[in-house]
Design a protein around this motif. Structure first.
Motif, short mmCIF file in Angstrom:
data_model
loop_
_atom_site.label_atom_id
_atom_site.label_comp_id
_atom_site.label_asym_id
_atom_site.label_seq_id
_atom_site.Cartn_x
_atom_site.Cartn_y
_atom_site.Cartn_z
N GLY A 1 0.79 -1.22 0.00
CA GLY A 1 0.00 0.00 0.00
C GLY A 1 0.82 1.27 0.00
N PHE A 2 2.14 1.15 0.16
CA PHE A 2 3.01 2.33 0.14
C PHE A 2 2.99 2.97 -1.24
N PHE A 3 2.95 4.31 -1.27
CA PHE A 3 3.03 5.04 -2.54
C PHE A 3 3.74 6.36 -2.29
N GLU A 4 4.65 6.71 -3.20
CA GLU A 4 5.35 7.99 -3.10
C GLU A 4 5.55 8.58 -4.48
N LEU A 5 5.26 9.86 -4.60
CA LEU A 5 5.44 10.59 -5.85
C LEU A 5 6.42 11.73 -5.60
N THR A 6 7.49 11.78 -6.36
CA THR A 6 8.47 12.87 -6.24
C THR A 6 8.67 13.50 -7.60
N TYR B 1 8.98 18.38 -5.22
CA TYR B 1 7.78 17.96 -4.50
C TYR B 1 7.95 16.52 -4.06
N ASN B 2 7.43 16.21 -2.87
CA ASN B 2 7.42 14.86 -2.35
C ASN B 2 6.06 14.61 -1.72
N SER B 3 5.36 13.56 -2.18
CA SER B 3 4.00 13.32 -1.70
C SER B 3 3.97 12.90 -0.23
N THR B 4 5.10 12.42 0.30
CA THR B 4 5.15 12.06 1.72
C THR B 4 5.04 13.31 2.58
N ASP B 5 5.80 14.35 2.22
CA ASP B 5 5.74 15.62 2.96
C ASP B 5 4.59 16.49 2.49
N GLN B 6 4.10 16.22 1.25
CA GLN B 6 3.00 17.00 0.66
C GLN B 6 3.30 18.49 0.68
N GLU B 7 4.50 18.82 0.23
CA GLU B 7 4.92 20.22 0.23
C GLU B 7 5.75 20.52 -1.01
N ILE B 8 5.45 21.63 -1.66
CA ILE B 8 6.26 22.10 -2.78
C ILE B 8 7.37 22.98 -2.21
N VAL B 9 8.60 22.66 -2.54
CA VAL B 9 9.74 23.41 -2.04
C VAL B 9 10.41 24.11 -3.21
N PHE B 10 10.55 25.43 -3.11
CA PHE B 10 11.18 26.20 -4.17
C PHE B 10 12.65 26.46 -3.84
N GLY B 11 13.46 26.48 -4.89
CA GLY B 11 14.89 26.66 -4.70
C GLY B 11 15.28 28.05 -4.25
N GLN B 12 14.40 29.03 -4.47
CA GLN B 12 14.68 30.40 -4.07
C GLN B 12 13.48 30.93 -3.30
N ASN B 13 13.73 31.60 -2.18
CA ASN B 13 12.64 32.09 -1.33
C ASN B 13 11.75 33.09 -2.05
N TRP B 14 12.30 33.87 -2.97
CA TRP B 14 11.50 34.90 -3.63
C TRP B 14 10.41 34.30 -4.51
N LEU B 15 10.54 33.00 -4.88
CA LEU B 15 9.50 32.36 -5.69
C LEU B 15 8.19 32.24 -4.93
N SER C 1 -3.13 21.34 -5.08
CA SER C 1 -4.34 20.59 -5.41
C SER C 1 -4.12 19.71 -6.64
N ASP C 2 -3.42 20.25 -7.65
CA ASP C 2 -3.11 19.46 -8.84
C ASP C 2 -2.25 18.25 -8.49
N LEU C 3 -1.33 18.44 -7.55
CA LEU C 3 -0.47 17.33 -7.14
C LEU C 3 -1.27 16.25 -6.42
N ASP C 4 -2.24 16.66 -5.60
CA ASP C 4 -3.08 15.69 -4.91
C ASP C 4 -3.86 14.84 -5.91
N ILE C 5 -4.42 15.49 -6.93
CA ILE C 5 -5.15 14.77 -7.97
C ILE C 5 -4.22 13.84 -8.73
N SER C 6 -3.02 14.33 -9.02
CA SER C 6 -2.06 13.53 -9.79
C SER C 6 -1.63 12.29 -9.02
N GLU C 7 -1.52 12.41 -7.70
CA GLU C 7 -1.17 11.23 -6.91
C GLU C 7 -2.22 10.14 -7.09
#
Length: 305
Positions: free
Chosen positions: A45-50, A63-77, A91-97
């Protein structure tokens, strides 16, 4: 599920990032945008999307579905995209998972894959040269074996013999998916890349931080190192002078201009001289678009060791 929806993660995540007019880019004429995606499914049942997106060799988001967080390389983004747009991407990532879970369950049935883990890898993107599309790229691998790719020379989708045997029936029912994917990598991706290049100057220009160090070697050599870092854009000039005079004073070497993690750049240049030839009066002169005049950074007059 519809083909457009299954493409949603790839198109939405990649397009939203590259669609921002403030994203960084290098000053060369050749530009590459690529997205890498990996989905892993276990029989427990394990699933991970990166996923992560690269622009001219720099990672700009992940992005990592385990953390469910989008991380940008630069803070200004975060400020450029805004809370609402980032939430829409999430939301798009949740649907894609859910889409990838569904797809991998079906692929397992076609392959009679009942035990162990499954891995899907996707690489997609485009390359521009002087604003003209020169390469469209899409590769799909299942269990580390390439199953599907777009052959640009033949202008057709290519599948391996193993892929036809295992997934032929699956692909035959999804002609619209091929059309959607091809439209994206040949039309939408180049369009968004050109948009970035038109607005690259909105990126904040940052002057270099310069440090000059000296190292004395026992055999009589003296090595000066000039490090310029944290600057943007990437075009910069470093040169060595002695008592204000430009010349070839010794053996020089350079790291070449390389990216930092925050999308700024750095350049390290060294000068090696013999102590008996004179080891004082050397300076590193730096020229950059953020500096009104070239700056002179003197080397230390004695060893710091």
């Amino acid at each position: 599920m519809e083909a457009r929806r299954r493409l949603g993660f790839l198109a939405s995540f990649f397009c939203l990032l590259l669609g921002s007019p403030s994203l960084p880019q290098t000053l060369e004429d050749h530009h590459i945008g690529t997205m890498y995606l990996t989905a892993v499914r276990g029989d427990d049942g394990f699933f991970e999307l990166t996923a992560f997106t690269m622009l001219d060799g720099q990672k700009i988001a992940s992005y990592n579905s385990t953390d469910q967080e989008i991380v940008f390389g630069q803070n200004w983004l975060y400020q450029v995209l805004g809370r609402n747009l980032i939430q829409e991407m999430k939301s798009d990532l949740d649907i894609s998972e859910m889409d990838f879970r569904w797809g991998m369950e079906n692929w397992a049935q076609y392959q009679n894959h009942s035990r162990g883990s499954q891995t899907v890898q996707v690489i997609m993107g485009c390359e521009l040269d002087r604003g003209v599309l020169v390469v469209s790229r899409y590769r799909f691998a299942y269990e580390r074996e390439e199953m599907l790719r777009l052959d640009e020379l033949k202008g057709a989708w290519m599948t391996t013999g193993q892929a036809k045997k295992q997934f032929g029936h699956f692909w035959e029912k999804r002609a619209s998916w091929f059309q959607e994917t091809e439209c994206y990598i040949r039309e939408e991706c180049p369009f968004l890349m050109r948009m970035i290049l038109r607005f690259w100057h909105l990126r904040v220009h940052t002057p270099p931080e310069v440090t000059v160090t000296r190292r004395d070697v026992k055999d009589g050599r003296v090595i000066f190192t000039c490090l310029a870092t944290g600057f943007f854009p990437s075009s910069i000039l470093l040169r060595w002078v002695k008592d204000g005079e430009v010349g070839l004073w010794g053996e020089e070497s350079s790291s070449g201009t390389l990216p930092n993690a925050d999308s700024s750049f750095y350049l390290r240049q060294t000068l090696e001289v013999r102590e008996e030839a004179g080891d004082t009066g050397y300076s590193c002169v730096v020229e950059h678009s953020t500096l009104e005049l070239p700056t002179s950074n003197p080397g230390v007059s004695s060893s710091t060791n």
